[in-house]
Design an enzyme around this catalytic site. Structure first.
Site, mmCIF file in Angstrom:
data_model
loop_
_atom_site.group_PDB
_atom_site.id
_atom_site.type_symbol
_atom_site.label_atom_id
_atom_site.label_comp_id
_atom_site.label_asym_id
_atom_site.label_seq_id
_atom_site.Cartn_x
_atom_site.Cartn_y
_atom_site.Cartn_z
ATOM 1 N NE ARG A 61 26.592 1.780 31.928
ATOM 2 C CZ ARG A 61 27.533 1.068 31.596
ATOM 3 N NH1 ARG A 61 27.734 -0.108 32.279
ATOM 4 N NH2 ARG A 61 27.992 1.062 30.443
ATOM 5 C CG ASN A 62 27.757 8.049 30.396
ATOM 6 O OD1 ASN A 62 28.858 8.399 30.980
ATOM 7 N ND2 ASN A 62 27.636 7.071 29.677
ATOM 8 C CG PHE B 86 39.687 -6.798 35.923
ATOM 9 C CD1 PHE B 86 41.099 -6.544 35.696
ATOM 10 C CD2 PHE B 86 39.451 -6.167 37.085
ATOM 11 C CE1 PHE B 86 41.845 -5.808 36.570
ATOM 12 C CE2 PHE B 86 39.905 -5.447 38.061
ATOM 13 C CZ PHE B 86 41.481 -5.198 37.611
ATOM 14 C CD GLN C 217 33.920 3.717 28.828
ATOM 15 O OE1 GLN C 217 34.505 3.430 28.092
ATOM 16 N NE2 GLN C 217 34.482 3.997 30.260
ATOM 17 C CB ALA D 256 24.078 -4.315 28.699
ATOM 18 N N GLY E 264 36.533 -8.990 28.396
ATOM 19 C CA GLY E 264 35.818 -8.168 29.183
ATOM 20 C C GLY E 264 34.568 -8.737 29.492
ATOM 21 C CE LYS F 73 26.680 6.186 23.636
ATOM 22 N NZ LYS F 73 26.334 5.554 24.946
ATOM 23 N N GLY G 272 32.092 -7.037 31.905
ATOM 24 C CA GLY G 272 31.018 -6.308 32.478
ATOM 25 C C GLY G 272 29.657 -6.407 32.002
ATOM 26 C CD1 TRP H 45 28.666 -3.378 24.802
ATOM 27 C CD2 TRP H 45 26.844 -4.422 24.985
ATOM 28 N NE1 TRP H 45 28.344 -3.555 23.616
ATOM 29 C CE2 TRP H 45 27.064 -4.083 23.416
ATOM 30 C CE3 TRP H 45 25.498 -5.073 25.323
ATOM 31 C CZ2 TRP H 45 26.293 -4.326 22.571
ATOM 32 C CZ3 TRP H 45 24.781 -5.430 24.235
ATOM 33 C CH2 TRP H 45 24.871 -5.053 22.984
HETATM 34 N N1 NAD Z 1 26.470 -1.457 29.500
HETATM 35 C C1 NAD Z 1 26.060 -1.110 28.575
HETATM 36 O O1 NAD Z 1 24.794 -0.953 28.207
HETATM 37 C C2 NAD Z 1 26.680 -0.892 27.145
HETATM 38 C C3 NAD Z 1 26.035 -1.059 26.040
HETATM 39 C C4 NAD Z 1 27.087 -0.783 24.733
HETATM 40 C C5 NAD Z 1 28.191 -0.329 24.807
HETATM 41 N N2 NAD Z 1 28.895 -0.333 26.208
HETATM 42 C C6 NAD Z 1 30.319 -0.103 26.125
HETATM 43 O O2 NAD Z 1 30.890 -1.185 26.490
HETATM 44 C C7 NAD Z 1 32.154 -0.778 27.037
HETATM 45 C C8 NAD Z 1 32.333 -1.730 28.371
HETATM 46 O O3 NAD Z 1 31.347 -1.797 29.455
HETATM 47 P P1 NAD Z 1 30.619 -2.528 30.131
HETATM 48 O O4 NAD Z 1 28.984 -2.103 30.295
HETATM 49 O O5 NAD Z 1 30.643 -3.964 29.621
HETATM 50 O O6 NAD Z 1 31.582 -2.676 31.457
HETATM 51 P P2 NAD Z 1 30.883 -2.338 32.991
HETATM 52 O O7 NAD Z 1 30.851 -0.919 33.150
HETATM 53 O O8 NAD Z 1 29.610 -3.003 33.329
HETATM 54 O O9 NAD Z 1 31.864 -3.039 33.775
HETATM 55 C C9 NAD Z 1 33.195 -2.751 34.029
HETATM 56 C C10 NAD Z 1 34.311 -3.583 33.858
HETATM 57 O O10 NAD Z 1 35.497 -3.122 33.910
HETATM 58 C C11 NAD Z 1 36.225 -4.269 34.559
HETATM 59 N N3 NAD Z 1 37.339 -3.710 35.184
HETATM 60 C C12 NAD Z 1 37.530 -2.847 36.247
HETATM 61 N N4 NAD Z 1 38.829 -2.612 36.601
HETATM 62 C C13 NAD Z 1 39.570 -3.172 35.571
HETATM 63 C C14 NAD Z 1 40.955 -2.880 35.005
HETATM 64 N N5 NAD Z 1 41.839 -2.375 35.891
HETATM 65 N N6 NAD Z 1 41.292 -3.491 34.009
HETATM 66 C C15 NAD Z 1 40.459 -4.127 33.193
HETATM 67 N N7 NAD Z 1 39.036 -4.375 33.450
HETATM 68 C C16 NAD Z 1 38.692 -3.678 34.671
HETATM 69 C C17 NAD Z 1 35.213 -4.786 35.712
HETATM 70 O O11 NAD Z 1 35.868 -6.033 35.920
HETATM 71 C C18 NAD Z 1 33.834 -5.072 34.678
HETATM 72 O O12 NAD Z 1 34.161 -6.125 33.812
HETATM 73 C C19 NAD Z 1 32.289 0.285 27.532
HETATM 74 O O13 NAD Z 1 32.802 1.316 26.511
HETATM 75 C C20 NAD Z 1 30.616 0.864 27.321
HETATM 76 O O14 NAD Z 1 30.558 2.101 27.172
HETATM 77 C C21 NAD Z 1 28.065 -0.363 27.243
HETATM 78 O O1 G3P Z 2 24.734 3.377 30.066
HETATM 79 P P1 G3P Z 2 25.523 4.351 29.328
HETATM 80 O O2 G3P Z 2 25.351 5.448 29.405
HETATM 81 O O3 G3P Z 2 26.908 3.640 29.349
HETATM 82 O O4 G3P Z 2 25.109 3.959 27.725
HETATM 83 C C1 G3P Z 2 24.859 2.479 27.355
HETATM 84 C C2 G3P Z 2 25.079 2.371 25.739
HETATM 85 O O5 G3P Z 2 26.313 2.952 25.225
HETATM 86 C C3 G3P Z 2 23.859 2.894 25.056
HETATM 87 O O6 G3P Z 2 24.001 2.305 23.883
#
Ligand code: NAD
Ligand code: G3P
Length: 377
Positions: free
Chosen positions: A288-289, A39, A319, A152, A8, A204, A10, A12
């Site tokens: 973001r949510n 991706f 999410q 992130a 992954g 959450k 994205g 995070w």
């Molecule tokens: N961003 C944050 O602050 C944060 C913090 C903690 C946890 N998380 C969690 O981490 C997880 C990943 O989130 P993120 O922020 O890294 O991603 P993101 O939302 O920033 O990005 C979306 C990702 O999905 C990919 N994607 C799109 N279509 C796809 C497909 N068909 N198959 C596979 N990948 C595809 C994209 O290329 C991109 O890398 C989530 O569960 C999120 O809740 C995020």
């Molecule tokens: O930006 P959100 O709402 O996807 O939340 C990001 C993380 O999960 C916070 O820990």
């Protein structure tokens, strides 16, 4: 020697690769190189994202302006990215994990260990199934989780934060994950409660959608919105911050109740780790949510979440809406809707069956109707 691949890339995912890569350079038991599966997509310039990451050492789409570390290698070929790794870090939006695991089955090292940073779950006939469990079942590997109050973009700028590793039996694997993620600005502790940690991180996000609705309605300043049902729960504040606090309190209660009703082994103490109350507050205030739900309410529910997500997040994924749907499936299957008014309202509002203002008006009558609708659908 341990070799790490991040599945992954994205927002995070890129920060996770950066954190890990700073440590593999220092820790002798780890290979320096960290592979990051991307991706693949084309950027507006016509270039491939992977090529640009490898050329600039920056994920220009999902984490612009931050160097990942020269030892991070972006790889668009999933099988190639994992073939040498024995530490697999899963960090994609949860809707894509099942497909990724299907592609990985039989292609990973026999001694691989996994960790999931993914917030979400799947709903099966038997009930909710957490993502770590799906990874374990499909790939036959032990899977820990890492969740916490982690925005992130802030951690990318090396602002201090905490996280929680959840593990089941394998304490030595958990210690290795803690070692791999910990930095002076990212403090990680481990608890033996994988489901509890993962449920905190997952649920959450649905509460954060509710917090966004409250903010988007500017409820504190809008005397047209009835507070009677919140008052019935002994909350009667005209100020939005206090309404947000009410949402967080009720949300935390529903998170704990849902978790313990579905997974009786979940520990109360887990909710007081970074993955619990700290992540809830962080996401309800700055995630973001919350942001997209705020826009949804400001638009009176007339623009869909999908449309707002695409416009406001440029490829990043929410999410919370999907999680609210998954929670709703569990609640309606088990006849529990009446026990979870907040989760039920978030789903009904985000699918357009109730207006955003219903976030503080949800009552028994509406819940019975929702239960009936769920039965008829
Ligand atoms: N961003 C944050 O602050 C944060 C913090 C903690 C946890 N998380 C969690 O981490 C997880 C990943 O989130 P993120 O922020 O890294 O991603 P993101 O939302 O920033 O990005 C979306 C990702 O999905 C990919 N994607 C799109 N279509 C796809 C497909 N068909 N198959 C596979 N990948 C595809 C994209 O290329 C991109 O890398 C989530 O569960 C999120 O809740 C995020
Ligand atoms: O930006 P959100 O709402 O996807 O939340 C990001 C993380 O999960 C916070 O820990």
């Amino acid at each position: 020697m341990y070799k790490v691949t991040v599945i992954g890339s994205g927002n995070w995912g890129s920060v996770a690769a950066k954190l890990i890569a700073s440590n593999t350079l220092k820790l002798h038991s780890f290979h320096d190189e960290v592979r990051m599966w991307v991706f693949e997509e084309k950027l507006p310039s016509g270039e491939k994202l992977t090529d640009v990451i490898n050329k600039t050492n920056e994920n220009v789409k999902y984490l612009p302006g931050i160097k990942l570390g020269k030892n991070v290698v972006a790889d668009p070929d999933l099988e190639n990215a994992v073939k040498d790794a024995n530490m697999l870090v899963f960090v994609t939006p949860h809707q894509f994990v099942e497909g990724i695991c299907k592609r990985l089955a039989g292609k990973i090292r026999a001694d691989a260990e996994g960790i999931s940073l993914i917030k979400g779950m799947e709903v099966k006939k038997e009930g909710p199934s957490m993502i770590s469990n799906l990874i374990t079942k499909q790939l036959g590997i032990n899977c820990s989780v890492l969740m916490g109050a982690n925005i992130a973009n802030e951690i990318a700028m090396e602002k201090f934060s905490e996280a929680t590793v959840g593990y089941n039996q394998n304490k030595s694997a958990a210690d290795r994950w803690v070692q791999l993620f910990c930095t002076p600005y990212f403090n990680v502790t481990a608890v033996q409660d994988v489901e509890g940690v993962e449920l905190c991180g997952t649920l959450k996000n649905a509460v954060a959608i509710a917090a966004g609705f409250v903010d988007g309605l500017e409820m504190g300043n809008n005397t047209k919105v009835s507070l009677k049902d919140l008052m019935a729960q002994k909350i009667s504040s005209p100020f939005p911050q206090l309404l947000d606090a009410a949402i967080m309190r009720i949300g935390l209660k529903e998170m704990m109740t849902f978790s313990k009703m579905c997974f009786p082994s979940v520990k109360d103490s887990t909710f007081f780790e970074s993955c619990g109350v700290a992540d809830l507050i962080t996401t309800c205030m700055g995630g973001r949510n919350r942001k997209v739900a705020d826009a949804y309410a400001r638009n009176g529910g007339k623009r869909s979440f999908d449309e707002l997500e695409a416009e406001m997040l440029q490829g990043q994924k929410l999410q919370g809406v999907l999680t609210a749907k998954e929670v709703h499936e569990v609640l309606s299957n088990r006849g529990w809707l009446h026990i979870f008014p907040l989760f039920s309202a978030v789903h009904a509002i985000s699918t357009g069956r109730l207006p955003p203002s219903a976030i503080v008006k949800i009552n028994e009558e509406q819940l019975s109707k929702l239960a009936l609708d769920a039965f008829l659908l």
